[in-house]
Design an enzyme around this catalytic site. Structure first.
Site, PDB file in Angstrom:
ATOM      1  N   LYS A  27       0.979  -1.163   0.116  1.00 13.62           N
ATOM      2  CA  LYS A  27       0.000  -0.033  -0.005  1.00 13.62           C
ATOM      3  C   LYS A  27       1.053   1.485   0.036  1.00 13.62           C
ATOM      4  CE  LYS A  27      -1.862   1.629   4.056  1.00 13.62           C
ATOM      5  NZ  LYS A  27      -1.426   2.974   4.440  1.00 13.62           N
ATOM      6  N   ASN A  28       1.887   1.110   0.780  1.00 13.07           N
ATOM      7  CA  ASN A  28       2.745   2.654   0.916  1.00 13.07           C
ATOM      8  C   ASN A  28       3.654   2.867  -0.091  1.00 13.07           C
ATOM      9  OD1 ASN A  28       1.315   2.898   3.278  1.00 13.07           O
ATOM     10  ND2 ASN A  28       2.677   2.416   4.887  1.00 13.07           N
ATOM     11  N   CYS A 120      -5.201  12.434  12.612  1.00  9.85           N
ATOM     12  CA  CYS A 120      -5.849  11.105  12.487  1.00  9.85           C
ATOM     13  C   CYS A 120      -5.664  10.473  14.014  1.00  9.85           C
ATOM     14  CB  CYS A 120      -5.388  10.071  11.576  1.00  9.85           C
ATOM     15  SG  CYS A 120      -3.583   9.947  11.581  1.00  9.85           S
ATOM     16  N   ARG A 125      -0.867  15.062  12.260  1.00 15.14           N
ATOM     17  CA  ARG A 125       0.101  14.596  11.194  1.00 15.14           C
ATOM     18  C   ARG A 125       0.470  15.958  10.287  1.00 15.14           C
ATOM     19  NH1 ARG A 125      -1.287   9.335   9.936  1.00 15.14           N
ATOM     20  NH2 ARG A 125       0.840   9.471   8.707  1.00 15.14           N
ATOM     21  N   ASP A 312       4.866   0.774  11.992  1.00 15.34           N
ATOM     22  CA  ASP A 312       3.714   0.278  11.619  1.00 15.34           C
ATOM     23  C   ASP A 312       3.464  -1.086  12.032  1.00 15.34           C
ATOM     24  OD1 ASP A 312       3.532   1.734   8.388  1.00 15.34           O
ATOM     25  OD2 ASP A 312       3.173   2.327  10.258  1.00 15.34           O
ATOM     26  N   ARG A 404      -8.924  -0.357   4.662  1.00 13.89           N
ATOM     27  CA  ARG A 404      -7.912   0.578   4.097  1.00 13.89           C
ATOM     28  C   ARG A 404      -6.586  -0.072   3.736  1.00 13.89           C
ATOM     29  NH1 ARG A 404      -6.759   5.234   7.634  1.00 13.89           N
ATOM     30  NH2 ARG A 404      -5.214   5.459   5.877  1.00 13.89           N
TER      31      ARG A 404
END
Ligand code: EPZ
Length: 425
Positions: A27-28, A120, A125, A312, A404
């Site tokens: 994803k990243n 978030c 952020r 993460d 997500r």
């Protein structure tokens, strides 16, 4: 497939895991690489783009900016023939990572308006380092009315800058500056650059488009600006965080699982940490195998920028610590508030003491199923891991957080033997 807001996951704990799982594309890596397609009017093809709400949002943003976008399962094709310079607020506000259109829009159009991303649950952020980089390249940056307005009428000029902040380097900030600098006049040197594999993957895609970049994957990146970029094809790297999440699952319950389509080199500190606890991990060129170890020892970890222990993976290791019959501790230095999972794990009987940005976990107390609430992406993954071992039924609400960032997580776990089902809340 994106879950509706009101879906929940019901997990019957205790089912042993075994078998093989294919890890999806990152994803990243996908998000900044999709944004980079804005840098050329030519056709680009990106492979192994995971089917997630975050990547689907990015495709919608590219479309709203004027690009032609097509997705056929994991293959995305983008042709940004002409591009509008304003990123739509209603989409950008839903996904913080959309800030990574800032660099390519500035590089391609020499101006852009992107709404300030909201905070978030894992904390504030800020984007001050992104803006520091744009100003260093000679752009004029105004922030007002919730928007970032960037103009560089005379074009961007290469510069030497340092992007290190008080919490270390910035991944998307490095990406944004790199994506603007590739079309600047002259040489850009980014000191204090993020060294994550996803930054290196983006650089590799930009180089295929004709960019001239050295040092990606280290803390010092040198970019020689070029006049324009052309289309390219690229396959994104494996998702190292999804892989790390499955390694934790395999360490927590079952007879051992094998992960395929991974790059072990991107997980070296996670693998080393698991081995230090006493988990046996077999490494292939693109596979990893792991199984539980009843005599595993606790760990004492601190999250750091790559190649340090990834933030993460912090929540998932908190869940793993709950099943290790020992004490463990983990300190979060990247997002000090990133402990939404702790209160929910304690609802399941976990013995965790949170002091500031450090969690001390006394493992071994049996976890019991309970209704819990997903919050941020990785905290939600930690709850799924805990539910796999908890006695009885766990209901995890607000499943959209998981959708997500994890492609078909429930289906992959079910294929390994987990007993779970997705239901409307
Ligand atoms: C990327 O976010 C990842 N997201 C995050 O993964 C990951 O947790 C994070 O990097 C750190 O590894 C994507 O790649 C899409 P940062 P990013 O800029 O780039 C501070 C997930 O779960 N900072 O590296 O937004 C910031 O507050 C997500 O997949 C500033 O102070 O993170 C943080 O404390 C969550 N000023 C630290 O730096 C800035 O201008 C690292 O943030 C930018 C960041």
């Amino acid at each position: 497939m994106t879950a509706s807001f009101m879906e929940k996951l019901i997990v019957q704990g205790g089912a042993p895991l075994s078998g093989k799982v294919n890890i999806s594309g990152s994803k990243n890596s996908s998000l900044p690489i999709l944004a980079a397609t804005l840098l050329t009017r030519d056709h680009c093809v990106i492979r192994r783009v995971p089917d997630l709400s975050d990547t689907n949002y990015m495709l919608r943003i590219l479309g709203e900016l004027g690009a032609e976008v097509e997705r056929a399962s994991g293959v995305v094709s983008v042709k940004a023939g002409k591009v509008r310079h304003t990123a739509p607020y209603d989409l950008v506000r839903k996904m913080r990572a959309s800030i990574c259109v800032l660099g390519p829009l500035t590089g391609r159009l020499r101006r852009c308006t992107v709404s300030l991303p909201g905070g978030c649950v894992i904390g504030d952020r800020p984007v001050d380092l992104h803006l520091r980089g744009m100003e260093a390249l000679g752009a004029d940056v105004q922030v007002d009315g919730g928007d970032i307005r960037i103009t560089a009428r005379g074009g961007l000029r290469g510069a030497t800058m340092n992007l290190m902040g008080k919490h270390g380097s910035t991944v998307l900030g490095t990406d944004n500056v790199m994506m603007a600098a590739v079309l600047a006049k002259g040489t850009t040197v980014i000191e204090g650059a993020a060294a994550e594999p996803e930054v290196e993957d983006l650089a590799n895609f930009l180089i295929k488009m004709g960019a001239r970049i050295e040092g990606a994957g280290t803390n010092r990146i040198v970019i020689e600006g070029v006049r324009e970029l052309h289309g390219a094809e690229h396959s994104v790297i494996a998702d190292r965080i999804e892989a790390g999440t499955f390694l934790c699952a395999g360490a927590m319950i079952g007879r051992g699982i094998t992960l395929n389509r991974v790059n072990p080199a991107h997980l070296s500190v996670v693998i080393a940490s698991l081995r230090q606890c006493g988990f046996v991990i077999e490494e292939g060129s693109d596979s990893l195998s792991i199984k539980p170890n009843k005599k595993a020892k606790g760990f004492d970890l601190t999250t750091l920028c790559y190649p340090g222990f990834p933030t993460d993976m912090q929540a998932q290791f908190c869940a793993l610590a709950c099943v290790i019959h020992d004490g463990s501790s983990i300190t979060e230095t990247i997002f000090p508030q990133r402990f939404m999972h702790v209160a929910e794990l304690k609802r399941m009987g976990a013995d965790i003491d949170l002091q500031g940005a450090s969690a001390r976990i006394r493992g071994g107390t049996p976890l019991k199923g309970a209704p819990v609430m997903a919050s941020d992406l990785r905290a939600s993954a930690a709850l799924v891991l805990a539910a796999l071992v908890a006695k009885g039924k766990t209901e995890i609400h607000r499943l959209y957080h998981i959708d997500r960032g994890y492609e078909h997580l429930d289906e992959k776990l079910a294929a390994l033997g987990a007993r779970l089902e997705r239901l409307p809340s």
